[in-house]
Design a protein around this motif. Structure first.
Motif, PDB file in Angstrom:
ATOM      1  N   ILE A 101      43.611  38.118  38.763  1.00 34.79           N
ATOM      2  CA  ILE A 101      43.485  36.784  39.343  1.00 34.79           C
ATOM      3  C   ILE A 101      42.794  36.878  40.700  1.00 34.79           C
ATOM      4  O   ILE A 101      43.202  37.634  41.582  1.00 34.79           O
ATOM      5  N   ASN A 102      41.730  36.087  40.848  1.00 36.40           N
ATOM      6  CA  ASN A 102      40.993  36.017  42.109  1.00 36.40           C
ATOM      7  C   ASN A 102      40.495  34.590  42.260  1.00 36.40           C
ATOM      8  O   ASN A 102      39.469  34.222  41.707  1.00 36.40           O
ATOM      9  N   GLY A 103      41.256  33.794  42.983  1.00 31.08           N
ATOM     10  CA  GLY A 103      40.935  32.377  43.065  1.00 31.08           C
ATOM     11  C   GLY A 103      41.146  31.712  41.727  1.00 31.08           C
ATOM     12  O   GLY A 103      42.220  31.789  41.137  1.00 31.08           O
ATOM     13  N   GLU A 104      40.089  31.079  41.208  1.00 30.53           N
ATOM     14  CA  GLU A 104      40.172  30.392  39.914  1.00 30.53           C
ATOM     15  C   GLU A 104      39.856  31.316  38.748  1.00 30.53           C
ATOM     16  O   GLU A 104      39.949  30.910  37.591  1.00 30.53           O
ATOM     17  N   LYS A 105      39.466  32.555  39.042  1.00 28.47           N
ATOM     18  CA  LYS A 105      39.083  33.482  37.981  1.00 28.47           C
ATOM     19  C   LYS A 105      40.231  34.427  37.650  1.00 28.47           C
ATOM     20  O   LYS A 105      41.114  34.677  38.455  1.00 28.47           O
ATOM     21  N   GLY A 106      40.146  35.020  36.458  1.00 27.57           N
ATOM     22  CA  GLY A 106      41.137  36.006  36.043  1.00 27.57           C
ATOM     23  C   GLY A 106      42.445  35.387  35.590  1.00 27.57           C
ATOM     24  O   GLY A 106      42.717  34.206  35.816  1.00 27.57           O
ATOM     25  N   PHE A 107      43.297  36.200  34.941  1.00 25.46           N
ATOM     26  CA  PHE A 107      44.592  35.694  34.464  1.00 25.46           C
ATOM     27  C   PHE A 107      45.706  36.724  34.557  1.00 25.46           C
ATOM     28  O   PHE A 107      46.850  36.434  34.213  1.00 25.46           O
ATOM     29  N   ILE A 108      45.406  37.939  35.025  1.00 28.20           N
ATOM     30  CA  ILE A 108      46.434  38.963  35.164  1.00 28.20           C
ATOM     31  C   ILE A 108      46.746  39.162  36.643  1.00 28.20           C
ATOM     32  O   ILE A 108      45.840  39.387  37.454  1.00 28.20           O
ATOM     33  N   ASP A 109      48.016  39.049  37.003  1.00 26.62           N
ATOM     34  CA  ASP A 109      48.441  39.249  38.392  1.00 26.62           C
ATOM     35  C   ASP A 109      48.344  40.740  38.737  1.00 26.62           C
ATOM     36  O   ASP A 109      48.976  41.578  38.092  1.00 26.62           O
ATOM     37  N   LYS A 110      47.548  41.043  39.749  1.00 29.18           N
ATOM     38  CA  LYS A 110      47.302  42.441  40.096  1.00 29.18           C
ATOM     39  C   LYS A 110      48.578  43.156  40.522  1.00 29.18           C
ATOM     40  O   LYS A 110      48.800  44.328  40.186  1.00 29.18           O
ATOM     41  N   ASP A 111      49.453  42.482  41.278  1.00 30.97           N
ATOM     42  CA  ASP A 111      50.696  43.109  41.747  1.00 30.97           C
ATOM     43  C   ASP A 111      51.632  43.427  40.585  1.00 30.97           C
ATOM     44  O   ASP A 111      52.228  44.507  40.533  1.00 30.97           O
ATOM     45  N   ILE A 112      51.750  42.474  39.645  1.00 28.35           N
ATOM     46  CA  ILE A 112      52.609  42.710  38.487  1.00 28.35           C
ATOM     47  C   ILE A 112      52.040  43.839  37.641  1.00 28.35           C
ATOM     48  O   ILE A 112      52.769  44.713  37.161  1.00 28.35           O
ATOM     49  N   PHE A 113      50.712  43.842  37.462  1.00 27.44           N
ATOM     50  CA  PHE A 113      50.069  44.903  36.692  1.00 27.44           C
ATOM     51  C   PHE A 113      50.294  46.266  37.345  1.00 27.44           C
ATOM     52  O   PHE A 113      50.647  47.244  36.662  1.00 27.44           O
ATOM     53  N   THR A 114      50.101  46.350  38.656  1.00 30.30           N
ATOM     54  CA  THR A 114      50.247  47.624  39.364  1.00 30.30           C
ATOM     55  C   THR A 114      51.673  48.148  39.259  1.00 30.30           C
ATOM     56  O   THR A 114      51.896  49.350  39.027  1.00 30.30           O
ATOM     57  N   LEU A 115      52.651  47.264  39.431  1.00 29.17           N
ATOM     58  CA  LEU A 115      54.052  47.672  39.294  1.00 29.17           C
ATOM     59  C   LEU A 115      54.356  48.113  37.867  1.00 29.17           C
ATOM     60  O   LEU A 115      55.102  49.076  37.640  1.00 29.17           O
ATOM     61  N   SER A 116      53.778  47.429  36.888  1.00 22.68           N
ATOM     62  CA  SER A 116      53.994  47.783  35.482  1.00 22.68           C
ATOM     63  C   SER A 116      53.408  49.154  35.182  1.00 22.68           C
ATOM     64  O   SER A 116      54.031  49.980  34.492  1.00 22.68           O
ATOM     65  N   LYS A 117      52.222  49.402  35.706  1.00 26.44           N
ATOM     66  CA  LYS A 117      51.585  50.708  35.517  1.00 26.44           C
ATOM     67  C   LYS A 117      52.415  51.813  36.173  1.00 26.44           C
ATOM     68  O   LYS A 117      52.589  52.905  35.601  1.00 26.44           O
TER      69      LYS A 117
END
Length: 710
Positions: A534-550
């Motif tokens: 997610i970056n403004g209106e683009k994208g759909f995956i939250d980077k923080d949630i993804f990073t924690l999941s990884k």
């Protein structure tokens, strides 16, 4: 002549007197009372509101208009709902707040204008229209209090009045009684497990329950609803259709049209394509479903929870929910804006007396905290049981067709590949075909198919995905298969999106826990396209949630028990870890905004667009038109020249040749055709039954970066 005689001689409708209509509406209130859906006190106020709601039709302008079939004249007439308030006898209602509730309900049982403003500013015209009748005073104090002292109890009474009025006017039952659900469940002759017993024992409680895949959450939710009015809400239409089919065919079986209904934006089309019922009967069936008369509703969120926008008419849904039980399945699958609407909605449901149960396979603690911060503490339990089902291998690379091919060539089996985007799913499909997978051993499913093709593919994956089916085939899909879909594969290859989504995807493999986990049955690829964040209106995956999941998956290698899945989510996806995430920023912003909106701020049509902030255009690719030109032209002609049932049948059949595309996907060169109220875009791009829709190469080269994720 007294008022009752006048009511018996004056018309409410061309063939019905005010007295006849009023008695019919009051009989609906009595039915709600007999079903014990409303309290004695609610019934007392509702009966008064029903009695007075159409007295305003006595005015001579209305009577002349209905006899002469003329149109409403704004200069000479005031809405009958506004005039009806002048007949409410304050002496019959000792409590002032109760009087205000009845006044508010009668005033707002129609909403063609700003009713309070007209009541305040058009007093002279109102009294002139009612000069032949004995009327009550409406004071400035009354109006001021109606502007400032309104809570949900006012909305509930208004909604109950509207529900009675609509049912009486439409001559359909206000409610079909639920006296069948528990009996139908008992006839399954199942031995209920610990989860299901818990739901039976806690029917009077609001619940949050976590239970791993395969424990029978659908049955648990239905057992919790019991013989009450219930709503079963899921995030994806594919899963909703599947559960509706299962409940209507395997559980309830008879008198379906009076017992369970399917509600989502394509429900009519789905039923027309999957049953032998006529369009007319389906339309009436869905109509009663939308009127909230049928005991059990299986639905998407937007069909029910749009009441949180407080649009004129939302009161009927809130009133119905005040005596209903709502099951929400897989709540973690919703975006932050939809989660905000859920939280606001659940609080309102609780405040007016309704009940809710959140049943899910995974629930990140930060989402639980979001819910409880707004609503308060909710009874919580987890049922994380069963044999180990998944043996994971974490691949710190992008998902790879060669890797999948090698495994399939060696092991075969029912193989599921889940990608985060349609584009990636198509890419993997193509590469596997190029490497050497035979056409009959591979299939693709995502949202960018013609409706007729998608329905066929959904049937095929559900059939192939049955536990008892043994075979060798690769199915490639997106998050369409992530939640609440009863399919059981042998192997999974998936991109990481987030931990909750991953564990949902795992639920499509070794679903019953009957297969060996001695070797790896799930491969997780943790490198994804950074443009998806997610970056403004683009994208759909939250980077923080993804990073924690990884990070959480760095602890995983080999067998991952159900308890360990739960513990990883509890450890990593916490409120502290995510307090600065884009998800929480969006959730809190939307929640705060929703808490500040006022009644009538939005029209219902605007809510439909805002509720799910996804703009989808109905499209026919030129390639499809070329292939099916004769059929499409015939359907277009039939749609434009016919009427009634024949016209609607043509519309549904025509829709089978359309698909939904976003603004970038439909491209710059799309041309539109107006078909009555339908707008269909003809678009450039490739289309095949194998791959679905692909944007035109020229637009890809121009750098349009939009990609759909289902």
């Amino acid at each position: 002549m007294n008022i009752q005689e006048i009511l018996s001689r004056s018309l409410a409708k061309p063939l019905e007197t005010i007295r006849e209509h009023t008695d019919k509406v009051k009989s609906r209130a009595e039915e709600l009372r007999e079903m014990k859906y409303i309290s004695e006190n609610q019934y007392r106020l509702l009966e008064l509101a029903c009695e007075y709601h159409d007295y305003g039709k006595l005015n001579p302008e209305f009577q002349n208009r209905i006899k002469n079939k003329t149109k409403f004249n704004n200069e000479k007439e005031v809405g009958h709902n506004i005039l009806s308030t002048y007949f409410i006898d304050k002496n019959k209602i000792e409590d002032r707040e109760e009087y205000l509730k009845v006044l508010y309900a009668v005033l707002n049982h129609h909403f063609y204008t700003d009713n309070l403003q007209v009541l305040e500013n058009e007093k002279k015209l109102c009294l002139d229209l009612l000069k032949d009748f004995e009327v009550q005073k409406i004071t400035l104090k009354d109006i001021k209090q109606l502007k400032s002292n309104i809570d949900e109890s006012f909305d509930v009474l208004t909604g109950l009045l509207n529900k009675c009025d609509y049912s009486g006017s439409g001559n359909y039952p206000i409610e079909y009684l639920n006296n069948f659900l528990l009996k139908s469940l008992e006839e399954l002759s199942y031995s209920w497990n610990e989860l299901q017993e818990y739901c039976i024992e806690n029917r009077d409680e609001n619940l949050i329950v976590i239970a791993n895949t395969g424990m029978g959450k659908t049955e648990a939710g239905l057992l919790w609803i019991g013989n009450n009015k219930g709503f079963f809400i899921l995030p994806l239409k594919t899963a909703i259709n599947s559960i509706y089919k299962r409940v209507s065919q395997d559980l309830i079986k008879s008198e379906i049209e009076k017992r369970v209904v399917l509600l989502h934006s394509e429900a009519v089309d789905y039923l027309f394509s999957n049953t032998n019922d006529s369009y007319e009967s389906i339309k009436n069936y869905i109509g009663e479903g939308k009127a909230l008369s049928i005991p059990l509703t299986i639905s998407t969120l937007d069909q029910i929870f749009n009441f949180v926008f407080l649009y004129p008419g939302h009161e009927v849904k809130l009133a119905t929910l005040s005596y209903s039980k709502v099951v929400l399945d897989e709540i973690q699958a919703y975006s932050p804006d939809l989660l905000a609407y859920i939280v606001i909605g659940l609080k309102k449901i609780k405040d007016v007396g309704g009940k809710f149960a959140i049943l899910t396979a995974t629930l990140p603690p930060f989402i639980k905290d979001c819910i409880e911060k707004e609503i308060g503490s909710i009874k919580y339990e987890k049922f994380i049981k069963g044999d180990d089902r998944h043996n994971l291998k974490i691949e710190n690379s992008e998902i790879d067709a060669d890797f999948i091919y090698s495994h399939y060539a060696e092991n075969g089996g029912k193989t599921l590949v889940v990608c985060n985007t349609v584009k990636k799913a198509q890419e993997i499909y193509k590469k596997l075909k190029e490497i050497g997978i035979r056409k009959e051993e591979i299939e693709l499913l995502h949202s960018k198919y013609l409706k007729k093709d998608r329905l066929e593919k959904e049937k095929k994956i559900l059939e192939f995905g049955k536990t008892e089916v043994i075979g060798n085939k690769i199915w490639i899909s997106t998050s369409l298969v992530e939640a609440s879909l009863d399919i059981d594969f042998d192997f999974l290859f998936t991109e990481l999106n987030d931990l909750s989504g991953l564990f949902q995807r795992l639920g499509r493999v070794n679903r019953k826990g009957k297969k060996s986990v001695e070797r790896t049955n799930a491969f997780v690829f943790t490198e994804i396209n950074k443009n998806l964040f997610i970056n403004g209106e683009k994208g759909f995956i939250d980077k923080d949630i993804f990073t924690l999941s990884k990070l959480a998956l760095s602890e995983v290698d080999g067998i991952l028990s159900e308890e360990e899945k739960y513990n990883l989510i509890e450890k990593y996806l916490t409120s502290d870890n995510l307090k600065k995430s884009s998800f929480m920023d969006k959730f809190n912003g939307d929640k705060n905004y929703m808490n500040q909106i006022w009644r009538g701020r939005f029209e219902k049509e605007e809510v439909a667009k805002r509720f799910r902030n996804i703009i989808s255009y109905k499209c026919i690719p030129y390639k499809v038109y070329e292939e099916y030109q004769d059929i499409i032209d015939e359907l277009v002609d039939k749609y434009e020249t016919s009427e009634g049932v024949e016209r609607e049948e043509a519309r549904i059949e025509l829709n089978m040749y359309t698909l939904g595309l976003g603004i970038y996907e439909k491209g710059k060169n799309a041309t539109l055709k107006q078909l009555g109220r339908e707008i269909v875009y003809f678009v450039d791009g490739e289309y095949s039954y194998e791959l679905g829709f692909e944007r035109a190469q020229k637009e890809k080269e121009e750098g349009i970066s939009f990609d759909n994720f289902v």
